[in-house]
Design a protein around this motif. Sequence first.
Motif, mmCIF file in Angstrom:
data_model
loop_
_atom_site.group_PDB
_atom_site.id
_atom_site.type_symbol
_atom_site.label_atom_id
_atom_site.label_comp_id
_atom_site.label_asym_id
_atom_site.label_seq_id
_atom_site.Cartn_x
_atom_site.Cartn_y
_atom_site.Cartn_z
ATOM 1 N N VAL A 1 -8.354 -3.104 2.768
ATOM 2 C CA VAL A 1 -9.216 -2.009 3.211
ATOM 3 C C VAL A 1 -8.780 -1.490 4.577
ATOM 4 C CG1 VAL A 1 -11.582 -1.325 3.743
ATOM 5 C CG2 VAL A 1 -11.130 -2.893 1.844
ATOM 6 N N GLY A 2 -8.415 -2.405 5.468
ATOM 7 C CA GLY A 2 -7.989 -1.978 6.797
ATOM 8 C C GLY A 2 -6.747 -1.110 6.757
ATOM 9 N N LEU A 3 -5.726 -1.550 6.025
ATOM 10 C CA LEU A 3 -4.498 -0.774 5.960
ATOM 11 C C LEU A 3 -4.706 0.531 5.188
ATOM 12 C CD1 LEU A 3 -1.566 -0.408 6.605
ATOM 13 C CD2 LEU A 3 -0.964 -1.809 4.630
ATOM 14 N N HIS A 4 -5.506 0.486 4.129
ATOM 15 C CA HIS A 4 -5.708 1.710 3.361
ATOM 16 C C HIS A 4 -6.590 2.714 4.092
ATOM 17 C CE1 HIS A 4 -3.762 -0.339 -0.007
ATOM 18 N NE2 HIS A 4 -3.547 0.882 -0.449
ATOM 19 N N ALA A 5 -7.377 2.254 5.052
ATOM 20 C CA ALA A 5 -8.078 3.214 5.910
ATOM 21 C C ALA A 5 -7.064 4.000 6.736
ATOM 22 C CB ALA A 5 -9.062 2.487 6.812
ATOM 23 N N LEU A 6 -6.023 3.311 7.202
ATOM 24 C CA LEU A 6 -4.960 4.009 7.940
ATOM 25 C C LEU A 6 -4.143 4.897 7.006
ATOM 26 C CD1 LEU A 6 -3.721 1.082 10.240
ATOM 27 C CD2 LEU A 6 -5.244 2.979 10.840
ATOM 28 N N ILE A 7 -3.806 4.364 5.840
ATOM 29 C CA ILE A 7 -3.066 5.159 4.858
ATOM 30 C C ILE A 7 -3.883 6.385 4.458
ATOM 31 C CG2 ILE A 7 -2.150 5.178 2.503
ATOM 32 C CD1 ILE A 7 -1.439 2.235 2.886
ATOM 33 N N GLY B 1 0.816 -1.206 0.000
ATOM 34 C CA GLY B 1 0.000 0.000 0.000
ATOM 35 C C GLY B 1 0.845 1.249 0.000
ATOM 36 N N HIS B 2 0.277 2.338 -0.553
ATOM 37 C CA HIS B 2 0.984 3.614 -0.551
ATOM 38 C C HIS B 2 -0.017 4.750 -0.729
ATOM 39 C CE1 HIS B 2 0.203 4.233 -4.735
ATOM 40 N NE2 HIS B 2 1.003 3.273 -5.142
ATOM 41 N N ALA C 1 -11.565 9.105 1.336
ATOM 42 C CA ALA C 1 -12.509 8.311 0.548
ATOM 43 C C ALA C 1 -11.842 7.737 -0.691
ATOM 44 C CB ALA C 1 -13.700 9.178 0.157
ATOM 45 N N ASN C 2 -11.033 8.548 -1.361
ATOM 46 C CA ASN C 2 -10.306 8.097 -2.548
ATOM 47 C C ASN C 2 -9.475 6.863 -2.246
ATOM 48 O OD1 ASN C 2 -8.082 8.118 -4.652
ATOM 49 N ND2 ASN C 2 -7.015 9.236 -3.045
ATOM 50 N N THR C 3 -8.773 6.871 -1.141
ATOM 51 C CA THR C 3 -7.871 5.772 -0.791
ATOM 52 C C THR C 3 -8.628 4.489 -0.493
ATOM 53 O OG1 THR C 3 -6.353 7.410 0.133
ATOM 54 C CG2 THR C 3 -5.970 5.113 0.717
ATOM 55 N N VAL C 4 -9.674 4.595 0.317
ATOM 56 C CA VAL C 4 -10.422 3.405 0.719
ATOM 57 C C VAL C 4 -11.179 2.801 -0.453
ATOM 58 C CG1 VAL C 4 -12.279 2.545 2.193
ATOM 59 C CG2 VAL C 4 -10.607 4.164 3.120
ATOM 60 N N VAL C 5 -11.850 3.629 -1.255
ATOM 61 C CA VAL C 5 -12.632 3.100 -2.372
ATOM 62 C C VAL C 5 -11.719 2.497 -3.444
ATOM 63 C CG1 VAL C 5 -14.270 3.678 -4.196
ATOM 64 C CG2 VAL C 5 -14.527 4.679 -1.923
ATOM 65 N N ALA C 6 -10.557 3.100 -3.678
ATOM 66 C CA ALA C 6 -9.611 2.524 -4.639
ATOM 67 C C ALA C 6 -9.156 1.140 -4.186
ATOM 68 C CB ALA C 6 -8.409 3.444 -4.817
ATOM 69 N N SER C 7 -8.975 0.962 -2.885
ATOM 70 C CA SER C 7 -8.584 -0.355 -2.374
ATOM 71 C C SER C 7 -9.705 -1.371 -2.578
ATOM 72 C CB SER C 7 -8.197 -0.270 -0.900
ATOM 73 O OG SER C 7 -9.323 -0.090 -0.061
ATOM 74 N N LEU C 8 -10.947 -0.905 -2.542
ATOM 75 C CA LEU C 8 -12.079 -1.805 -2.810
ATOM 76 C C LEU C 8 -12.084 -2.260 -4.268
ATOM 77 C CD1 LEU C 8 -14.941 -0.056 -0.799
ATOM 78 C CD2 LEU C 8 -13.868 -2.269 -0.296
ATOM 79 N N GLY C 9 -11.571 -1.401 -5.165
ATOM 80 C CA GLY C 9 -11.423 -1.819 -6.551
ATOM 81 C C GLY C 9 -10.479 -3.002 -6.665
ATOM 82 N N PHE C 10 -9.388 -2.944 -5.922
ATOM 83 C CA PHE C 10 -8.436 -4.055 -5.866
ATOM 84 C C PHE C 10 -9.143 -5.331 -5.398
ATOM 85 C CE2 PHE C 10 -5.382 -6.826 -3.975
ATOM 86 C CZ PHE C 10 -4.133 -6.552 -4.505
ATOM 87 N N VAL C 11 -9.934 -5.212 -4.335
ATOM 88 C CA VAL C 11 -10.642 -6.361 -3.778
ATOM 89 C C VAL C 11 -11.620 -6.935 -4.804
ATOM 90 C CG1 VAL C 11 -12.218 -7.147 -1.969
ATOM 91 C CG2 VAL C 11 -10.387 -5.534 -1.407
ATOM 92 N N LEU C 12 -12.337 -6.065 -5.522
ATOM 93 C CA LEU C 12 -13.274 -6.529 -6.538
ATOM 94 C C LEU C 12 -12.568 -7.324 -7.625
ATOM 95 C CD1 LEU C 12 -16.036 -6.552 -7.952
ATOM 96 C CD2 LEU C 12 -15.433 -4.339 -8.968
ATOM 97 N N GLY D 1 -3.511 -16.841 -4.223
ATOM 98 C CA GLY D 1 -3.448 -17.827 -3.153
ATOM 99 C C GLY D 1 -4.053 -17.373 -1.847
ATOM 100 N N ALA D 2 -4.190 -16.083 -1.606
ATOM 101 C CA ALA D 2 -4.786 -15.577 -0.374
ATOM 102 C C ALA D 2 -6.301 -15.607 -0.495
ATOM 103 C CB ALA D 2 -4.307 -14.153 -0.102
ATOM 104 N N SER D 3 -6.994 -15.807 0.619
ATOM 105 C CA SER D 3 -8.445 -15.828 0.598
ATOM 106 C C SER D 3 -8.988 -14.421 0.390
ATOM 107 C CB SER D 3 -8.989 -16.390 1.913
ATOM 108 O OG SER D 3 -8.744 -15.485 2.980
ATOM 109 N N LEU D 4 -10.209 -14.332 -0.128
ATOM 110 C CA LEU D 4 -10.824 -13.037 -0.372
ATOM 111 C C LEU D 4 -11.003 -12.266 0.935
ATOM 112 C CD1 LEU D 4 -12.108 -11.044 -2.351
ATOM 113 C CD2 LEU D 4 -14.290 -12.256 -2.035
ATOM 114 N N GLY D 5 -11.351 -12.984 1.992
ATOM 115 C CA GLY D 5 -11.515 -12.331 3.284
ATOM 116 C C GLY D 5 -10.224 -11.705 3.774
ATOM 117 N N THR D 6 -9.122 -12.400 3.567
ATOM 118 C CA THR D 6 -7.817 -11.870 3.976
ATOM 119 C C THR D 6 -7.461 -10.634 3.150
ATOM 120 O OG1 THR D 6 -7.015 -14.050 4.646
ATOM 121 C CG2 THR D 6 -5.350 -12.379 4.153
#
Length: 230
Positions: free
Chosen positions: A184-190, A70-71, A153-164, A173-178
Amino acid sequence: MVSAMHMSDGLVNAPTSLLFGAIAIVGMALCLWRARTDLDDRTAPMAGLVTAFVFAVQMINFPILPGASGHLLGGALVAILVGPYVGAVCIGIVLLVQALLFADGGLTALGMNVTNMALIGTFVGYGVAVLLRGLARRGRGGLLVVAFTAAFANTVVASLGFVLEYAIGGAGGASLGTVFTLMVGLHALIGIGEGVITAATVGAVAAVRPDLVHLLRGTGPTLVRKEATA
């Protein structure tokens, strides 16, 4: 580890990469077309400056997953200063240079990175700023709050794009939940850090040249008048 929210090659499957590659091409083509009307003798120099600034801040990375980290994104910052269309082009240029010259993000994932950061992030950030523009008109404090909120908002929603994208064709290999929790958790801090940097930068520009802030065009005299009497 590939820097940023940037996705690396192989993190999602080929069909998903092609799908979002097409979305990115269409989206950036529209932005380039619309950006022509926003570029003038004030916007063009500012666009160059914010592109260089975003490139610099995106070099600070926070590991998240094998293949991604993240950045700070910069979408809300560029949109507030030069508008969403020029801003999206600025972020797209940064991502292209990073991928081609610094191997920062995979080439097959470039479309997804552009979609998340140049398109989703920039337009979400600008949309939030426009919704709160009335607050920005009240003075410097309101403008800083608007810039912070839009950047968060920009940071968190962009991270949701990654998740989608990972949900559609994840191959890491990582689960969707992870992925959801970490991204989203780290990008909320970022987003908090991005909000502070965006607010400080926009506030500094507006204090000297409010006419250079795209979001304040048409409201600059009101902002200046209130600040002058404060």
